[in-house]
Scaffold this motif. Structure first.
Motif, short mmCIF file in Angstrom:
data_model
loop_
_atom_site.label_atom_id
_atom_site.label_comp_id
_atom_site.label_asym_id
_atom_site.label_seq_id
_atom_site.Cartn_x
_atom_site.Cartn_y
_atom_site.Cartn_z
N UNK A 299 0.82 -1.21 0.00
CA UNK A 299 0.00 0.00 0.00
C UNK A 299 0.85 1.26 0.00
N UNK A 300 2.08 1.20 0.50
CA UNK A 300 2.93 2.39 0.58
C UNK A 300 3.85 2.55 -0.62
N UNK A 301 3.71 1.70 -1.64
CA UNK A 301 4.55 1.80 -2.83
C UNK A 301 3.66 1.75 -4.07
N UNK A 302 3.73 2.80 -4.87
CA UNK A 302 2.90 2.85 -6.07
C UNK A 302 3.36 1.86 -7.13
N UNK A 303 4.58 1.36 -7.03
CA UNK A 303 5.08 0.41 -8.02
C UNK A 303 4.87 -1.04 -7.61
N UNK A 304 4.08 -1.27 -6.57
CA UNK A 304 3.71 -2.63 -6.14
C UNK A 304 2.20 -2.71 -6.02
N UNK A 305 1.62 -3.81 -6.48
CA UNK A 305 0.17 -3.96 -6.44
C UNK A 305 -0.18 -5.43 -6.32
N UNK A 436 7.03 10.04 -0.71
CA UNK A 436 5.72 9.41 -0.58
C UNK A 436 5.68 8.48 0.63
N UNK A 437 6.76 7.74 0.82
CA UNK A 437 6.82 6.85 1.98
C UNK A 437 6.76 7.66 3.28
N UNK A 438 7.47 8.79 3.30
CA UNK A 438 7.50 9.62 4.50
C UNK A 438 6.12 10.21 4.79
N UNK A 439 5.42 10.63 3.73
CA UNK A 439 4.10 11.22 3.93
C UNK A 439 3.10 10.21 4.48
N UNK A 440 3.28 8.92 4.16
CA UNK A 440 2.35 7.89 4.63
C UNK A 440 2.74 7.33 5.99
N UNK A 441 3.88 7.75 6.50
CA UNK A 441 4.34 7.27 7.79
C UNK A 441 3.49 7.89 8.90
N UNK A 442 3.00 7.07 9.83
CA UNK A 442 2.11 7.55 10.89
C UNK A 442 2.82 8.56 11.79
N UNK A 443 4.08 8.29 12.12
CA UNK A 443 4.82 9.21 12.99
C UNK A 443 5.00 10.56 12.30
N UNK A 444 5.31 10.51 11.00
CA UNK A 444 5.48 11.77 10.25
C UNK A 444 4.16 12.53 10.16
N UNK A 445 3.05 11.83 10.01
CA UNK A 445 1.75 12.49 9.97
C UNK A 445 1.47 13.21 11.29
N UNK A 446 1.82 12.58 12.40
CA UNK A 446 1.63 13.24 13.70
C UNK A 446 2.54 14.45 13.85
N UNK A 447 3.77 14.33 13.35
CA UNK A 447 4.70 15.48 13.43
C UNK A 447 4.14 16.67 12.65
#
Length: 588
Positions: A299-305, A436-447
Protein backbone atom coordinates in the motif's frame (compact mmCIF):
# COMPACT_ATOMS: atom_id res chain seq x y z
CA UNK A 1 -23.35 -30.40 14.09
CA UNK A 2 -26.24 -32.70 15.07
CA UNK A 3 -24.51 -34.51 17.96
CA UNK A 4 -26.33 -32.86 20.89
CA UNK A 5 -23.20 -31.19 22.30
CA UNK A 6 -21.07 -34.21 23.35
CA UNK A 7 -18.35 -31.85 24.68
CA UNK A 8 -14.89 -33.31 23.97
CA UNK A 9 -15.33 -36.78 25.49
CA UNK A 10 -13.97 -39.15 22.83
CA UNK A 11 -16.13 -42.17 23.64
CA UNK A 12 -19.28 -40.07 23.83
CA UNK A 13 -18.47 -38.42 20.49
CA UNK A 14 -18.08 -41.79 18.75
CA UNK A 15 -21.36 -43.03 20.23
CA UNK A 16 -23.17 -39.93 18.96
CA UNK A 17 -21.58 -40.27 15.51
CA UNK A 18 -22.58 -43.94 15.34
CA UNK A 19 -26.15 -43.19 16.43
CA UNK A 20 -26.44 -40.36 13.91
CA UNK A 21 -25.16 -42.61 11.14
CA UNK A 22 -27.58 -45.43 11.99
CA UNK A 23 -30.45 -42.95 11.80
CA UNK A 24 -29.39 -40.99 8.70
CA UNK A 25 -26.85 -43.12 6.78
CA UNK A 26 -28.31 -46.58 7.25
CA UNK A 27 -27.89 -47.42 3.56
CA UNK A 28 -24.26 -46.29 3.16
CA UNK A 29 -23.30 -49.72 1.78
CA UNK A 30 -25.48 -52.36 0.10
CA UNK A 31 -26.33 -55.55 1.93
CA UNK A 32 -23.64 -58.26 1.64
CA UNK A 33 -24.05 -61.00 -0.96
CA UNK A 34 -22.92 -64.49 0.05
CA UNK A 35 -23.76 -66.34 -3.18
CA UNK A 36 -20.26 -67.57 -3.99
CA UNK A 37 -18.74 -70.98 -4.60
CA UNK A 38 -15.38 -72.35 -3.47
CA UNK A 39 -13.34 -74.64 -5.70
CA UNK A 40 -12.28 -76.56 -2.66
CA UNK A 41 -13.57 -76.58 0.89
CA UNK A 42 -14.62 -73.25 2.38
CA UNK A 43 -11.71 -71.41 4.06
CA UNK A 44 -11.79 -70.96 7.84
CA UNK A 45 -13.02 -67.81 9.52
CA UNK A 46 -10.34 -65.15 9.36
CA UNK A 47 -8.63 -64.19 12.62
CA UNK A 48 -5.25 -63.20 13.96
CA UNK A 49 -3.63 -64.16 17.24
CA UNK A 50 -1.54 -61.81 19.34
CA UNK A 51 1.59 -63.53 17.98
CA UNK A 52 0.37 -63.00 14.42
CA UNK A 53 -0.18 -59.28 14.99
CA UNK A 54 3.27 -58.91 16.55
CA UNK A 55 4.80 -60.71 13.57
CA UNK A 56 3.00 -58.42 11.12
CA UNK A 57 3.97 -55.24 12.99
CA UNK A 58 7.66 -56.26 13.08
CA UNK A 59 7.81 -57.75 9.56
CA UNK A 60 9.77 -54.73 8.33
CA UNK A 61 12.76 -55.70 10.49
CA UNK A 62 12.12 -59.37 11.34
CA UNK A 63 11.17 -62.09 8.87
CA UNK A 64 7.91 -63.89 9.59
CA UNK A 65 8.33 -67.60 10.29
CA UNK A 66 7.52 -69.77 7.30
CA UNK A 67 4.68 -71.71 8.92
CA UNK A 68 3.05 -68.46 10.12
CA UNK A 69 3.53 -66.86 6.70
CA UNK A 70 1.92 -69.85 4.91
CA UNK A 71 -1.06 -69.87 7.25
CA UNK A 72 -1.68 -66.11 6.79
CA UNK A 73 -1.21 -66.46 3.01
CA UNK A 74 -4.00 -69.08 2.94
CA UNK A 75 -6.12 -66.52 4.74
CA UNK A 76 -9.72 -66.79 5.85
CA UNK A 77 -13.15 -65.37 5.28
CA UNK A 78 -15.19 -62.70 7.01
CA UNK A 79 -18.89 -63.15 7.90
CA UNK A 80 -20.02 -61.98 4.43
CA UNK A 81 -17.65 -64.38 2.63
CA UNK A 82 -14.94 -61.80 1.86
CA UNK A 83 -11.53 -63.51 1.67
CA UNK A 84 -8.54 -61.88 3.39
CA UNK A 85 -4.93 -63.00 3.11
CA UNK A 86 -1.45 -61.64 3.79
CA UNK A 87 1.51 -62.14 1.46
CA UNK A 88 4.77 -60.26 1.07
CA UNK A 89 3.85 -57.90 3.90
CA UNK A 90 0.61 -56.72 2.18
CA UNK A 91 -3.00 -57.64 2.79
CA UNK A 92 -5.26 -58.82 -0.02
CA UNK A 93 -9.06 -58.72 -0.27
CA UNK A 94 -10.34 -61.33 -2.74
CA UNK A 95 -6.91 -61.37 -4.36
CA UNK A 96 -6.45 -57.60 -4.72
CA UNK A 97 -4.04 -55.45 -2.62
CA UNK A 98 -5.80 -53.61 0.18
CA UNK A 99 -4.59 -51.72 3.22
CA UNK A 100 -6.42 -53.16 6.21
CA UNK A 101 -6.31 -51.73 9.77
CA UNK A 102 -6.15 -55.33 11.02
CA UNK A 103 -6.04 -54.55 14.73
CA UNK A 104 -9.24 -52.55 14.53
CA UNK A 105 -10.85 -55.24 12.38
CA UNK A 106 -10.02 -57.97 14.91
CA UNK A 107 -11.53 -55.86 17.72
CA UNK A 108 -14.77 -55.39 15.78
CA UNK A 109 -15.12 -59.11 15.00
CA UNK A 110 -14.65 -59.99 18.69
CA UNK A 111 -16.75 -57.21 20.26
CA UNK A 112 -19.65 -57.04 17.80
CA UNK A 113 -20.13 -60.53 16.29
CA UNK A 114 -23.85 -60.00 15.66
CA UNK A 115 -23.43 -56.60 13.99
CA UNK A 116 -20.58 -57.94 11.84
CA UNK A 117 -22.91 -60.50 10.24
CA UNK A 118 -24.78 -57.73 8.37
CA UNK A 119 -21.75 -55.73 7.21
CA UNK A 120 -20.60 -55.65 3.58
CA UNK A 121 -16.95 -56.11 4.48
CA UNK A 122 -15.75 -56.30 0.89
CA UNK A 123 -16.92 -52.78 0.08
CA UNK A 124 -16.21 -51.36 3.52
CA UNK A 125 -12.56 -52.50 3.56
CA UNK A 126 -11.99 -51.39 -0.03
CA UNK A 127 -13.57 -48.02 0.77
CA UNK A 128 -11.28 -47.68 3.79
CA UNK A 129 -8.32 -48.49 1.54
CA UNK A 130 -9.46 -45.86 -0.95
CA UNK A 131 -9.99 -43.26 1.81
CA UNK A 132 -6.39 -43.77 2.98
CA UNK A 133 -4.99 -42.46 -0.33
CA UNK A 134 -2.78 -39.43 0.26
CA UNK A 135 -1.58 -37.72 -2.89
CA UNK A 136 0.12 -34.66 -1.50
CA UNK A 137 -0.12 -31.50 -3.59
CA UNK A 138 2.70 -29.00 -3.86
CA UNK A 139 1.67 -26.53 -1.19
CA UNK A 140 2.39 -22.81 -1.20
CA UNK A 141 3.64 -23.14 2.39
CA UNK A 142 5.62 -26.37 2.32
CA UNK A 143 4.33 -29.84 3.13
CA UNK A 144 3.11 -29.02 6.63
CA UNK A 145 -0.69 -28.98 6.57
CA UNK A 146 -0.75 -28.97 2.77
CA UNK A 147 -3.87 -30.31 1.04
CA UNK A 148 -4.19 -33.67 -0.70
CA UNK A 149 -6.25 -34.83 -3.63
CA UNK A 150 -9.64 -36.19 -2.59
CA UNK A 151 -9.17 -39.96 -2.09
CA UNK A 152 -12.02 -40.68 -4.54
CA UNK A 153 -10.23 -38.80 -7.33
CA UNK A 154 -8.99 -41.96 -9.05
CA UNK A 155 -12.59 -43.19 -9.29
CA UNK A 156 -14.41 -40.00 -10.34
CA UNK A 157 -11.74 -37.75 -11.93
CA UNK A 158 -9.11 -39.80 -13.74
CA UNK A 159 -8.00 -36.70 -15.72
CA UNK A 160 -6.84 -35.04 -12.49
CA UNK A 161 -4.90 -38.16 -11.51
CA UNK A 162 -3.23 -38.34 -14.95
CA UNK A 163 -2.16 -34.68 -14.71
CA UNK A 164 -0.89 -35.17 -11.15
CA UNK A 165 1.19 -38.24 -12.01
CA UNK A 166 2.62 -36.57 -15.12
CA UNK A 167 3.68 -33.53 -13.10
CA UNK A 168 5.37 -35.77 -10.56
CA UNK A 169 7.18 -37.66 -13.32
CA UNK A 170 8.40 -34.46 -15.01
CA UNK A 171 9.69 -33.21 -11.69
CA UNK A 172 11.55 -36.50 -11.25
CA UNK A 173 9.69 -36.99 -8.01
CA UNK A 174 7.66 -39.93 -6.82
CA UNK A 175 4.07 -39.34 -5.69
CA UNK A 176 3.57 -39.91 -2.01
CA UNK A 177 2.51 -43.55 -1.54
CA UNK A 178 1.90 -44.20 -5.28
CA UNK A 179 -0.58 -46.93 -6.24
CA UNK A 180 -0.51 -47.45 -10.01
CA UNK A 181 -3.04 -50.30 -9.80
CA UNK A 182 -6.07 -48.13 -9.24
CA UNK A 183 -9.27 -49.32 -7.63
CA UNK A 184 -12.06 -50.44 -9.92
CA UNK A 185 -15.26 -48.40 -10.01
CA UNK A 186 -17.42 -51.55 -10.04
CA UNK A 187 -16.05 -52.53 -6.61
CA UNK A 188 -18.07 -49.69 -5.09
CA UNK A 189 -21.33 -50.12 -7.00
CA UNK A 190 -24.24 -49.33 -4.67
CA UNK A 191 -22.18 -47.28 -2.17
CA UNK A 192 -23.87 -44.06 -1.06
CA UNK A 193 -20.72 -41.96 -1.52
CA UNK A 194 -20.32 -43.04 -5.17
CA UNK A 195 -23.99 -42.30 -5.89
CA UNK A 196 -23.42 -38.76 -4.55
CA UNK A 197 -20.55 -38.24 -6.99
CA UNK A 198 -22.65 -39.51 -9.89
CA UNK A 199 -25.48 -37.16 -8.93
CA UNK A 200 -23.13 -34.18 -8.69
CA UNK A 201 -21.34 -34.92 -12.00
CA UNK A 202 -24.63 -35.28 -13.86
CA UNK A 203 -25.41 -31.63 -13.08
CA UNK A 204 -21.99 -30.20 -13.97
CA UNK A 205 -21.16 -28.56 -17.29
CA UNK A 206 -17.42 -28.30 -16.65
CA UNK A 207 -15.30 -31.33 -15.76
CA UNK A 208 -13.54 -31.69 -12.42
CA UNK A 209 -10.16 -29.99 -12.03
CA UNK A 210 -7.43 -30.22 -9.41
CA UNK A 211 -8.74 -27.22 -7.46
CA UNK A 212 -12.13 -28.97 -7.12
CA UNK A 213 -10.50 -31.99 -5.45
CA UNK A 214 -8.35 -30.36 -2.75
CA UNK A 215 -9.19 -31.60 0.75
CA UNK A 216 -7.35 -31.89 4.09
CA UNK A 217 -5.99 -35.20 5.36
CA UNK A 218 -8.68 -37.22 7.12
CA UNK A 219 -7.98 -40.94 7.72
CA UNK A 220 -4.59 -42.43 8.59
CA UNK A 221 -3.58 -46.08 9.03
CA UNK A 222 -0.70 -46.75 11.40
CA UNK A 223 0.40 -49.93 13.18
CA UNK A 224 -2.75 -51.76 12.11
CA UNK A 225 -5.11 -49.09 13.51
CA UNK A 226 -7.38 -46.59 11.76
CA UNK A 227 -7.04 -43.00 12.93
CA UNK A 228 -8.88 -39.74 12.24
CA UNK A 229 -6.81 -36.56 12.18
CA UNK A 230 -8.55 -34.09 14.55
CA UNK A 231 -7.81 -30.89 16.41
CA UNK A 232 -7.44 -31.21 20.16
CA UNK A 233 -6.87 -28.40 22.68
CA UNK A 234 -3.09 -28.64 22.18
CA UNK A 235 -3.03 -28.97 18.41
CA UNK A 236 -3.68 -31.55 15.72
CA UNK A 237 -3.61 -35.19 16.87
CA UNK A 238 -4.54 -38.66 15.61
CA UNK A 239 -7.48 -40.36 17.35
CA UNK A 240 -8.28 -44.01 16.73
CA UNK A 241 -11.72 -44.66 15.31
CA UNK A 242 -14.10 -46.55 17.56
CA UNK A 243 -13.88 -50.29 16.87
CA UNK A 244 -17.42 -50.59 15.61
CA UNK A 245 -18.19 -51.29 11.93
CA UNK A 246 -21.12 -48.87 12.00
CA UNK A 247 -18.79 -46.03 13.02
CA UNK A 248 -16.36 -47.01 10.27
CA UNK A 249 -19.16 -46.94 7.73
CA UNK A 250 -20.20 -43.42 8.77
CA UNK A 251 -16.71 -41.89 8.77
CA UNK A 252 -15.62 -43.55 5.51
CA UNK A 253 -18.83 -42.45 3.76
CA UNK A 254 -18.27 -38.88 4.94
CA UNK A 255 -14.61 -38.93 3.85
CA UNK A 256 -15.38 -40.23 0.34
CA UNK A 257 -18.38 -37.97 -0.31
CA UNK A 258 -17.89 -34.91 -2.58
CA UNK A 259 -16.23 -31.94 -0.82
CA UNK A 260 -19.39 -29.83 -1.16
CA UNK A 261 -21.68 -32.52 0.25
CA UNK A 262 -23.16 -31.98 3.72
CA UNK A 263 -21.62 -35.22 5.03
CA UNK A 264 -18.13 -34.17 3.97
CA UNK A 265 -18.68 -30.84 5.73
CA UNK A 266 -19.77 -32.77 8.82
CA UNK A 267 -16.46 -34.62 8.77
CA UNK A 268 -14.52 -31.34 8.61
CA UNK A 269 -16.55 -30.00 11.52
CA UNK A 270 -15.83 -33.20 13.44
CA UNK A 271 -12.12 -32.84 12.72
CA UNK A 272 -11.76 -29.15 13.47
CA UNK A 273 -14.16 -28.41 16.34
CA UNK A 274 -15.89 -31.32 18.08
CA UNK A 275 -12.85 -32.90 19.78
CA UNK A 276 -11.56 -29.60 21.22
CA UNK A 277 -12.95 -27.35 23.95
CA UNK A 278 -11.03 -24.22 22.92
CA UNK A 279 -11.74 -22.10 19.88
CA UNK A 280 -9.24 -22.46 17.07
CA UNK A 281 -7.25 -19.41 15.98
CA UNK A 282 -7.36 -19.45 12.20
CA UNK A 283 -4.20 -17.33 11.88
CA UNK A 284 -1.41 -17.08 14.46
CA UNK A 285 -0.29 -13.68 15.76
CA UNK A 286 3.10 -13.94 14.02
CA UNK A 287 1.38 -14.64 10.70
CA UNK A 288 -0.99 -11.72 11.26
CA UNK A 289 1.97 -9.41 11.82
CA UNK A 290 3.56 -10.75 8.63
CA UNK A 291 0.38 -10.08 6.66
CA UNK A 292 0.21 -6.53 8.05
CA UNK A 293 3.83 -5.93 7.05
CA UNK A 294 3.18 -7.20 3.52
CA UNK A 295 0.07 -5.02 3.23
CA UNK A 296 2.00 -1.92 4.33
CA UNK A 297 4.77 -2.63 1.81
CA UNK A 298 2.26 -2.89 -1.05
CA UNK A 299 0.00 0.00 0.00
CA UNK A 300 2.93 2.39 0.58
CA UNK A 301 4.55 1.80 -2.83
CA UNK A 302 2.90 2.85 -6.07
CA UNK A 303 5.08 0.41 -8.02
CA UNK A 304 3.71 -2.63 -6.14
CA UNK A 305 0.17 -3.96 -6.44
CA UNK A 306 -1.92 -7.05 -5.73
CA UNK A 307 -3.30 -8.96 -8.71
CA UNK A 308 -6.29 -10.64 -7.08
CA UNK A 309 -7.39 -12.35 -10.30
CA UNK A 310 -4.15 -14.31 -10.61
CA UNK A 311 -3.21 -14.45 -6.91
CA UNK A 312 0.13 -12.68 -7.23
CA UNK A 313 2.05 -9.51 -6.38
CA UNK A 314 3.15 -7.34 -9.32
CA UNK A 315 6.30 -5.29 -8.70
CA UNK A 316 8.07 -2.72 -10.90
CA UNK A 317 11.73 -2.27 -10.05
CA UNK A 318 13.90 0.82 -10.38
CA UNK A 319 15.29 -0.77 -13.54
CA UNK A 320 11.88 -0.46 -15.20
CA UNK A 321 11.40 -4.25 -15.31
CA UNK A 322 8.32 -5.86 -13.80
CA UNK A 323 8.16 -9.00 -11.68
CA UNK A 324 5.53 -11.35 -10.32
CA UNK A 325 5.88 -12.72 -6.76
CA UNK A 326 3.74 -15.70 -5.80
CA UNK A 327 3.73 -17.88 -2.68
CA UNK A 328 4.84 -21.35 -3.70
CA UNK A 329 7.65 -23.90 -3.57
CA UNK A 330 10.52 -22.34 -5.50
CA UNK A 331 14.08 -23.38 -6.13
CA UNK A 332 16.10 -24.54 -3.12
CA UNK A 333 12.80 -24.92 -1.21
CA UNK A 334 12.12 -21.19 -1.07
CA UNK A 335 8.59 -20.24 -0.06
CA UNK A 336 8.03 -17.91 -3.02
CA UNK A 337 8.43 -17.88 -6.80
CA UNK A 338 9.68 -14.80 -8.65
CA UNK A 339 9.06 -14.63 -12.41
CA UNK A 340 9.21 -11.83 -14.98
CA UNK A 341 5.78 -10.36 -15.73
CA UNK A 342 4.29 -11.82 -18.92
CA UNK A 343 1.27 -9.81 -20.02
CA UNK A 344 0.52 -12.20 -22.90
CA UNK A 345 0.03 -15.08 -20.49
CA UNK A 346 -2.44 -13.09 -18.39
CA UNK A 347 -4.42 -11.96 -21.44
CA UNK A 348 -4.64 -15.41 -22.97
CA UNK A 349 -5.85 -17.22 -19.85
CA UNK A 350 -9.44 -18.45 -20.21
CA UNK A 351 -11.89 -17.60 -17.38
CA UNK A 352 -11.19 -20.88 -15.55
CA UNK A 353 -7.52 -21.12 -16.52
CA UNK A 354 -5.94 -23.73 -18.82
CA UNK A 355 -6.77 -27.37 -18.29
CA UNK A 356 -5.17 -30.74 -18.99
CA UNK A 357 -1.86 -30.74 -20.87
CA UNK A 358 -2.03 -26.97 -21.41
CA UNK A 359 -2.12 -26.41 -17.66
CA UNK A 360 0.70 -28.90 -17.11
CA UNK A 361 2.92 -27.21 -19.74
CA UNK A 362 2.19 -23.79 -18.27
CA UNK A 363 3.07 -24.88 -14.73
CA UNK A 364 6.32 -26.47 -15.90
CA UNK A 365 7.16 -23.39 -18.00
CA UNK A 366 6.52 -21.10 -15.06
CA UNK A 367 8.99 -23.09 -12.99
CA UNK A 368 11.73 -22.96 -15.67
CA UNK A 369 11.22 -19.23 -16.29
CA UNK A 370 11.44 -18.20 -12.65
CA UNK A 371 14.30 -16.19 -11.19
CA UNK A 372 16.07 -18.26 -8.56
CA UNK A 373 16.35 -16.16 -5.39
CA UNK A 374 17.48 -18.22 -2.40
CA UNK A 375 16.22 -17.39 1.09
CA UNK A 376 18.92 -16.52 3.58
CA UNK A 377 18.91 -18.29 6.95
CA UNK A 378 17.66 -15.06 8.56
CA UNK A 379 14.76 -14.83 6.09
CA UNK A 380 13.79 -18.47 6.62
CA UNK A 381 13.21 -17.75 10.30
CA UNK A 382 10.48 -15.25 9.38
CA UNK A 383 6.85 -16.10 8.64
CA UNK A 384 5.64 -16.16 5.04
CA UNK A 385 4.17 -12.64 5.10
CA UNK A 386 7.48 -11.15 6.26
CA UNK A 387 9.34 -13.15 3.60
CA UNK A 388 7.02 -11.95 0.82
CA UNK A 389 7.26 -8.36 2.07
CA UNK A 390 11.08 -8.54 2.16
CA UNK A 391 11.39 -9.93 -1.38
CA UNK A 392 8.91 -7.30 -2.62
CA UNK A 393 11.06 -4.53 -1.11
CA UNK A 394 14.16 -6.07 -2.72
CA UNK A 395 12.52 -6.11 -6.16
CA UNK A 396 11.26 -2.52 -5.81
CA UNK A 397 14.93 -1.48 -5.72
CA UNK A 398 16.14 -4.26 -8.02
CA UNK A 399 19.19 -2.31 -9.21
CA UNK A 400 20.54 -2.10 -5.67
CA UNK A 401 19.46 -5.67 -4.82
CA UNK A 402 21.15 -7.05 -7.96
CA UNK A 403 24.53 -6.21 -6.41
CA UNK A 404 23.87 -9.03 -3.91
CA UNK A 405 21.68 -11.41 -5.99
CA UNK A 406 23.54 -12.79 -9.00
CA UNK A 407 20.48 -14.30 -10.70
CA UNK A 408 18.63 -10.98 -10.48
CA UNK A 409 21.67 -9.15 -11.85
CA UNK A 410 21.82 -11.53 -14.83
CA UNK A 411 18.11 -11.06 -15.52
CA UNK A 412 18.42 -7.26 -15.48
CA UNK A 413 21.41 -7.36 -17.85
CA UNK A 414 19.48 -9.53 -20.32
CA UNK A 415 16.14 -7.77 -20.25
CA UNK A 416 16.69 -4.17 -19.20
CA UNK A 417 16.08 -1.64 -22.01
CA UNK A 418 19.26 -0.61 -23.85
CA UNK A 419 18.81 3.04 -22.90
CA UNK A 420 19.53 3.13 -19.17
CA UNK A 421 17.73 5.50 -16.88
CA UNK A 422 19.79 8.63 -16.35
CA UNK A 423 21.29 8.69 -12.82
CA UNK A 424 19.68 12.08 -12.10
CA UNK A 425 16.27 10.79 -13.16
CA UNK A 426 16.81 7.67 -11.08
CA UNK A 427 17.74 9.77 -8.06
CA UNK A 428 14.73 12.02 -8.67
CA UNK A 429 12.39 9.00 -8.83
CA UNK A 430 13.94 7.61 -5.68
CA UNK A 431 13.50 10.97 -3.92
CA UNK A 432 9.81 11.07 -4.90
CA UNK A 433 9.34 7.53 -3.63
CA UNK A 434 11.01 8.34 -0.32
CA UNK A 435 8.87 11.47 0.06
CA UNK A 436 5.72 9.41 -0.58
CA UNK A 437 6.82 6.85 1.98
CA UNK A 438 7.50 9.62 4.50
CA UNK A 439 4.10 11.22 3.93
CA UNK A 440 2.35 7.89 4.63
CA UNK A 441 4.34 7.27 7.79
CA UNK A 442 2.11 7.55 10.89
CA UNK A 443 4.82 9.21 12.99
CA UNK A 444 5.48 11.77 10.25
CA UNK A 445 1.75 12.49 9.97
CA UNK A 446 1.63 13.24 13.70
CA UNK A 447 4.70 15.48 13.43
CA UNK A 448 3.07 17.49 10.63
CA UNK A 449 -0.15 17.71 12.61
CA UNK A 450 1.60 19.10 15.70
CA UNK A 451 4.23 21.39 14.14
CA UNK A 452 2.41 22.64 11.02
CA UNK A 453 -1.35 22.05 10.94
CA UNK A 454 -2.34 23.33 14.39
CA UNK A 455 0.03 26.38 14.26
CA UNK A 456 -1.47 27.37 10.86
CA UNK A 457 -5.00 26.98 12.21
CA UNK A 458 -4.09 29.09 15.26
CA UNK A 459 -2.80 31.89 13.01
CA UNK A 460 -6.19 31.96 11.24
CA UNK A 461 -8.08 32.17 14.54
CA UNK A 462 -5.83 35.07 15.64
CA UNK A 463 -6.16 37.15 12.42
CA UNK A 464 -9.86 36.95 11.53
CA UNK A 465 -11.82 40.13 12.37
CA UNK A 466 -14.19 40.50 15.30
CA UNK A 467 -17.65 39.13 14.58
CA UNK A 468 -16.34 36.29 12.43
CA UNK A 469 -17.96 32.91 12.95
CA UNK A 470 -16.71 29.33 12.74
CA UNK A 471 -18.77 26.12 12.78
CA UNK A 472 -17.19 23.31 14.79
CA UNK A 473 -19.38 20.19 14.50
CA UNK A 474 -18.85 16.56 15.46
CA UNK A 475 -16.41 14.47 13.44
CA UNK A 476 -17.83 13.31 10.10
CA UNK A 477 -17.83 9.63 9.16
CA UNK A 478 -16.89 10.46 5.55
CA UNK A 479 -13.69 12.23 6.72
CA UNK A 480 -14.84 15.62 5.45
CA UNK A 481 -13.84 18.80 7.34
CA UNK A 482 -15.89 19.59 10.45
CA UNK A 483 -14.34 23.02 11.11
CA UNK A 484 -15.48 25.70 8.60
CA UNK A 485 -15.22 29.52 8.70
CA UNK A 486 -17.84 31.93 7.37
CA UNK A 487 -15.39 34.65 6.27
CA UNK A 488 -12.61 32.62 4.60
CA UNK A 489 -11.92 29.37 2.78
CA UNK A 490 -10.06 27.78 5.68
CA UNK A 491 -11.33 24.37 6.78
CA UNK A 492 -9.99 21.71 9.13
CA UNK A 493 -10.83 18.17 10.25
CA UNK A 494 -10.47 16.88 13.80
CA UNK A 495 -9.64 13.19 13.97
CA UNK A 496 -9.85 12.27 17.65
CA UNK A 497 -10.70 13.55 21.10
CA UNK A 498 -7.23 15.06 21.50
CA UNK A 499 -7.77 17.15 18.36
CA UNK A 500 -11.06 18.45 19.74
CA UNK A 501 -9.52 19.32 23.11
CA UNK A 502 -6.72 21.26 21.41
CA UNK A 503 -9.29 23.00 19.20
CA UNK A 504 -11.23 24.19 22.25
CA UNK A 505 -8.04 25.69 23.79
CA UNK A 506 -7.12 27.43 20.53
CA UNK A 507 -10.58 29.04 20.31
CA UNK A 508 -10.41 30.17 23.93
CA UNK A 509 -6.90 31.65 23.58
CA UNK A 510 -7.87 33.61 20.42
CA UNK A 511 -11.01 35.19 21.94
CA UNK A 512 -13.73 33.01 20.39
CA UNK A 513 -16.90 32.25 22.37
CA UNK A 514 -19.91 30.07 21.74
CA UNK A 515 -22.76 31.76 19.83
CA UNK A 516 -25.85 29.87 21.03
CA UNK A 517 -28.30 32.31 19.43
CA UNK A 518 -26.80 31.67 16.00
CA UNK A 519 -26.94 27.93 16.68
CA UNK A 520 -30.70 28.21 17.17
CA UNK A 521 -31.09 30.23 13.97
CA UNK A 522 -29.05 27.80 11.86
CA UNK A 523 -30.11 24.64 13.65
CA UNK A 524 -26.44 23.65 14.07
CA UNK A 525 -24.53 23.03 17.30
CA UNK A 526 -21.10 24.43 18.14
CA UNK A 527 -20.98 27.79 16.36
CA UNK A 528 -18.34 30.19 17.70
CA UNK A 529 -18.04 33.98 17.23
CA UNK A 530 -14.99 36.13 17.78
CA UNK A 531 -15.82 38.64 20.48
CA UNK A 532 -12.28 39.58 21.51
CA UNK A 533 -8.66 39.37 20.45
CA UNK A 534 -7.36 37.41 23.40
CA UNK A 535 -4.29 38.12 25.54
CA UNK A 536 -1.43 40.08 24.01
CA UNK A 537 1.07 37.62 25.48
CA UNK A 538 -0.01 34.12 24.39
CA UNK A 539 2.92 32.33 26.06
CA UNK A 540 0.99 30.61 28.86
CA UNK A 541 -1.85 29.49 26.57
CA UNK A 542 0.58 28.16 23.95
CA UNK A 543 2.53 26.21 26.56
CA UNK A 544 -0.69 24.57 27.83
CA UNK A 545 -1.62 23.62 24.27
CA UNK A 546 1.90 22.20 23.74
CA UNK A 547 1.48 19.97 26.79
CA UNK A 548 -1.66 18.48 25.22
CA UNK A 549 0.26 17.74 21.99
CA UNK A 550 3.44 16.42 23.61
CA UNK A 551 2.45 12.67 23.68
CA UNK A 552 1.86 12.76 19.92
CA UNK A 553 5.49 13.47 19.04
CA UNK A 554 6.85 10.51 21.00
CA UNK A 555 7.15 7.06 19.35
CA UNK A 556 8.49 4.03 21.23
CA UNK A 557 9.90 6.32 23.90
CA UNK A 558 11.78 8.47 21.35
CA UNK A 559 10.87 12.12 20.76
CA UNK A 560 10.77 12.80 17.00
CA UNK A 561 11.24 16.60 17.07
CA UNK A 562 13.95 18.66 18.78
CA UNK A 563 13.08 21.45 21.16
CA UNK A 564 9.73 22.42 22.70
CA UNK A 565 6.49 22.35 20.69
CA UNK A 566 5.48 25.91 21.69
CA UNK A 567 8.19 27.38 19.42
CA UNK A 568 6.05 26.44 16.38
CA UNK A 569 3.13 28.61 17.61
CA UNK A 570 2.84 32.41 17.67
CA UNK A 571 3.51 33.61 21.25
CA UNK A 572 2.63 37.29 20.65
CA UNK A 573 -0.85 38.17 19.49
CA UNK A 574 -0.61 39.67 15.96
CA UNK A 575 -4.13 41.16 16.09
CA UNK A 576 -6.61 41.16 13.22
CA UNK A 577 -5.22 41.34 9.72
CA UNK A 578 -4.64 39.45 6.48
CA UNK A 579 -4.30 35.68 6.64
CA UNK A 580 -0.84 34.23 6.14
CA UNK A 581 -0.03 32.44 2.84
CA UNK A 582 -1.07 28.78 2.83
CA UNK A 583 -3.75 29.19 5.51
CA UNK A 584 -6.81 30.29 3.46
CA UNK A 585 -7.42 26.69 2.35
CA UNK A 586 -8.01 23.19 3.70
CA UNK A 587 -5.43 22.55 6.41
CA UNK A 588 -4.52 18.86 6.58
Amino acid sequence: MELDDPESNISQIWRRVRAWGMENNGDSFPSPSKDQEWLFSEPPQWSLSEEDMVAISTSGSNRIDDHVSRRMARGGILPDGTHISLAGGSFYVDGHPCRIPYKGLIKMLKRHPTVCQSINWRQLLRSVDLALNRRQLRSNYGNRGSPVLHPATEIVASNVIDSYLMMEMLRRMSPRAPRLAFSSRRWFRGCAWLSRWDSMLSNRVRGLQEDDMKVPVTLIEKDGKLFLRVRRNRGWKRIELESDPRTWEVIVTWALSPPDHDDHRRLRTLQQHIFADSQMSMVEDTDLNGIRFLREVISNNERASLDFENGQIVVEGTSGLKYVVMPGMGGHNTRFIVTPLRESRRRNNPPFGPAGWARMRQRMHNGHDSICIVETPQLRRLVLGDALGSITLSLLDDLQSSQHINTLSAHIRRHRPREPVHPHIQQHNRAIELRQLLERNIVEQQRIRVTESFPRLFSVLLRLPLGSRVTFTAMNRDNTPNVRFDDCETSFRTRNINDRTVMYRLLEAAGWTRDREEEVVRGVTRIYIRTGTGERDLGNAVEQISELLEPRVTANGIRVIPGPIWRFFERENPGTGHLLPGTDEYIR
